[in-house]
Design a protein around this motif. Structure first.
Motif, short mmCIF file in Angstrom:
data_model
loop_
_atom_site.label_atom_id
_atom_site.label_comp_id
_atom_site.label_asym_id
_atom_site.label_seq_id
_atom_site.Cartn_x
_atom_site.Cartn_y
_atom_site.Cartn_z
N ASP A 183 55.78 42.67 101.64
CA ASP A 183 54.39 42.25 101.57
C ASP A 183 53.55 43.43 101.07
O ASP A 183 53.48 44.48 101.69
CB ASP A 183 53.90 41.81 102.95
CG ASP A 183 52.48 41.27 102.91
OD1 ASP A 183 52.02 40.85 101.84
OD2 ASP A 183 51.83 41.26 103.98
N LYS A 230 50.35 43.92 100.74
CA LYS A 230 49.20 44.32 101.55
C LYS A 230 49.63 45.20 102.72
O LYS A 230 48.95 46.16 103.07
CB LYS A 230 48.46 43.09 102.07
CG LYS A 230 47.71 42.35 101.01
CD LYS A 230 46.95 41.18 101.61
CE LYS A 230 46.24 40.40 100.52
NZ LYS A 230 45.52 39.25 101.06
N LYS A 263 50.50 48.72 101.31
CA LYS A 263 49.28 49.44 100.95
C LYS A 263 48.50 49.85 102.19
O LYS A 263 47.92 50.92 102.25
CB LYS A 263 48.39 48.59 100.04
CG LYS A 263 48.82 48.58 98.62
CD LYS A 263 47.80 47.87 97.76
CE LYS A 263 48.22 47.90 96.31
NZ LYS A 263 47.26 47.23 95.45
N GLY A 264 48.50 49.00 103.20
CA GLY A 264 47.78 49.30 104.43
C GLY A 264 48.35 50.48 105.19
O GLY A 264 47.63 51.18 105.90
#
Length: 115
Positions: free
Chosen positions: A40, A42, A45-46
């Protein structure tokens, strides 16, 4: 100026080594995440970005440089011996105040929900 060169060399070497280690560890963590099946975008990146740090990055460095400059101006008016550690303490204190001003500003913004 001769007494400052060893400090700069040691500091540069330390931060270079720390940056290389951080880069290697981030790569290993990313590769483990991908190999475990979590792809995933996101989520990945998180893990490696902070919205607060990125949003206020210019403010942080502006405040640090402002307070460092104020510290140098103050040192121009303070009498001290050539061998004295006073200039390092004064400059360090002003840079620390710059970090604290940044911290309290960002902390008050995030508590109000303005991030």
């Amino acid at each position: 100026m001769n007494h400052l060169e060893p400090v700069l060399v040691v500091g540069t070497v330390f931060f270079t080594i720390a940056y290389v280690i951080e880069t290697i560890l981030k790569y290993r963590l990313r590769s483990r995440i991908v190999s475990s099946g979590l792809t995933d975008e996101k989520l990945i990146k998180g893990l490696f970005t902070s919205k607060v740090d990125n949003k206020y990055s210019s403010l942080k460095w502006g405040l640090i440089l402002l307070f460092a400059g104020i510290g140098l101006i103050v040192l121009e008016f303070v009498q001290y011996d050539y061998e004295s550690p006073l200039p390092y303490g004064v400059e360090g204190a002003f840079i620390a105040v710059g970090f604290l001003v940044y911290f309290f500003f960002v902390n008050s913004r995030t508590e109000r929900g303005e991030s």
